[in-house]
Design a protein around this motif. Structure first.
Motif, short mmCIF file in Angstrom:
data_model
loop_
_atom_site.label_atom_id
_atom_site.label_comp_id
_atom_site.label_asym_id
_atom_site.label_seq_id
_atom_site.Cartn_x
_atom_site.Cartn_y
_atom_site.Cartn_z
N UNK A 12 0.84 -1.19 0.00
CA UNK A 12 0.00 0.00 0.00
C UNK A 12 0.88 1.25 0.00
N UNK A 13 1.94 1.25 0.83
CA UNK A 13 2.82 2.41 0.90
C UNK A 13 3.51 2.65 -0.44
N UNK A 14 3.92 1.60 -1.13
CA UNK A 14 4.61 1.75 -2.41
C UNK A 14 3.72 2.36 -3.47
N UNK A 15 2.41 2.15 -3.36
CA UNK A 15 1.48 2.66 -4.36
C UNK A 15 0.63 3.80 -3.81
N UNK A 16 1.14 4.52 -2.86
CA UNK A 16 0.38 5.61 -2.24
C UNK A 16 0.02 6.65 -3.29
N UNK A 17 -1.21 7.15 -3.26
CA UNK A 17 -1.66 8.12 -4.28
C UNK A 17 -0.81 9.39 -4.37
N UNK A 18 -0.21 9.80 -3.25
CA UNK A 18 0.59 11.03 -3.31
C UNK A 18 1.79 10.85 -4.27
N UNK A 49 2.22 15.14 -9.55
CA UNK A 49 3.31 15.83 -10.23
C UNK A 49 4.23 16.49 -9.20
N UNK A 50 3.65 17.08 -8.18
CA UNK A 50 4.44 17.74 -7.15
C UNK A 50 5.39 16.79 -6.43
N UNK A 51 4.97 15.55 -6.23
CA UNK A 51 5.83 14.56 -5.60
C UNK A 51 7.04 14.29 -6.50
N UNK A 52 6.77 14.14 -7.80
CA UNK A 52 7.85 13.93 -8.75
C UNK A 52 8.79 15.12 -8.79
N UNK A 53 8.23 16.32 -8.75
CA UNK A 53 9.03 17.53 -8.75
C UNK A 53 9.92 17.58 -7.52
N UNK A 54 9.38 17.22 -6.37
CA UNK A 54 10.16 17.21 -5.13
C UNK A 54 11.33 16.24 -5.24
N UNK A 55 11.08 15.08 -5.83
CA UNK A 55 12.15 14.08 -5.99
C UNK A 55 13.23 14.59 -6.95
#
Length: 154
Positions: free
Chosen positions: A8-14, A18-24
């Motif tokens: 579940x954690x690996x597929x978390x909606x967050x 796009x913002x998550x990808x940008x942060x990474x």
């Protein structure tokens, strides 16, 4: 955590945002820049102070905080470190005794080309998978997102 919890954690909606990808991407890019700046004894963020001074030497501490989008105590700490490294010097502001101005030293000025080279190398690494047109479009989109955020200065 159970096996189900990990899935579940690996597929978390967050993580789909796009913002998550940008942060990474920002974190990885910052790490690349950090590694390159370390060659010159600088930490990420310190070069931002130098960049502002290369453009406009003699800024007040408060002006630097505003331009960098950080709190004055953060700038004060950065300035202390840069001053300790011999890259800048703080002098009283002749027009306002409560204030000081920040000036580059010779060694601080001499870092301009090397730091520019660090940023160029980091950019090449970060955007190696994009062709020139994609880079321009990405830059345009970032500028649009940034302008939507409001009070962030250049």
């Amino acid at each position: 955590m159970t096996g189900v919890g990990r899935a579940v954690a690996a597929n978390h909606p967050v993580k789909e945002r796009v913002g998550f990808g940008l942060a990474k991407v920002c974190k990885a890019h910052r790490g690349n820049v950090a590694g390159l700046l370390a060659e010159f004894g600088l930490h990420v963020g310190q070069e931002m102070v130098l960049i502002e001074l290369w453009q406009n030497d003699g800024l007040r501490g408060g002006e630097l905080a505003c331009r960098l989008g950080v709190e004055p105590p953060t700038v004060t700490k950065m300035l202390r470190r840069l001053e300790g490294m011999g890259l800048i010097e703080r002098r009283p502001d002749p027009a306002d005794a409560r204030s000081f101005r920040v000036y580059l030293t010779g060694p601080g000025r001499a870092l301009e080309e090397p730091v520019l080279g660090c940023w160029e190398r980091a950019e090449e690494k970060t955007f190696a998978g994009l062709d020139p047109a994609e880079r321009r479009e990405f830059g345009r989109l970032l500028a649009k997102v940034r302008s939507g955020l409001g009070s962030i200065r250049d």
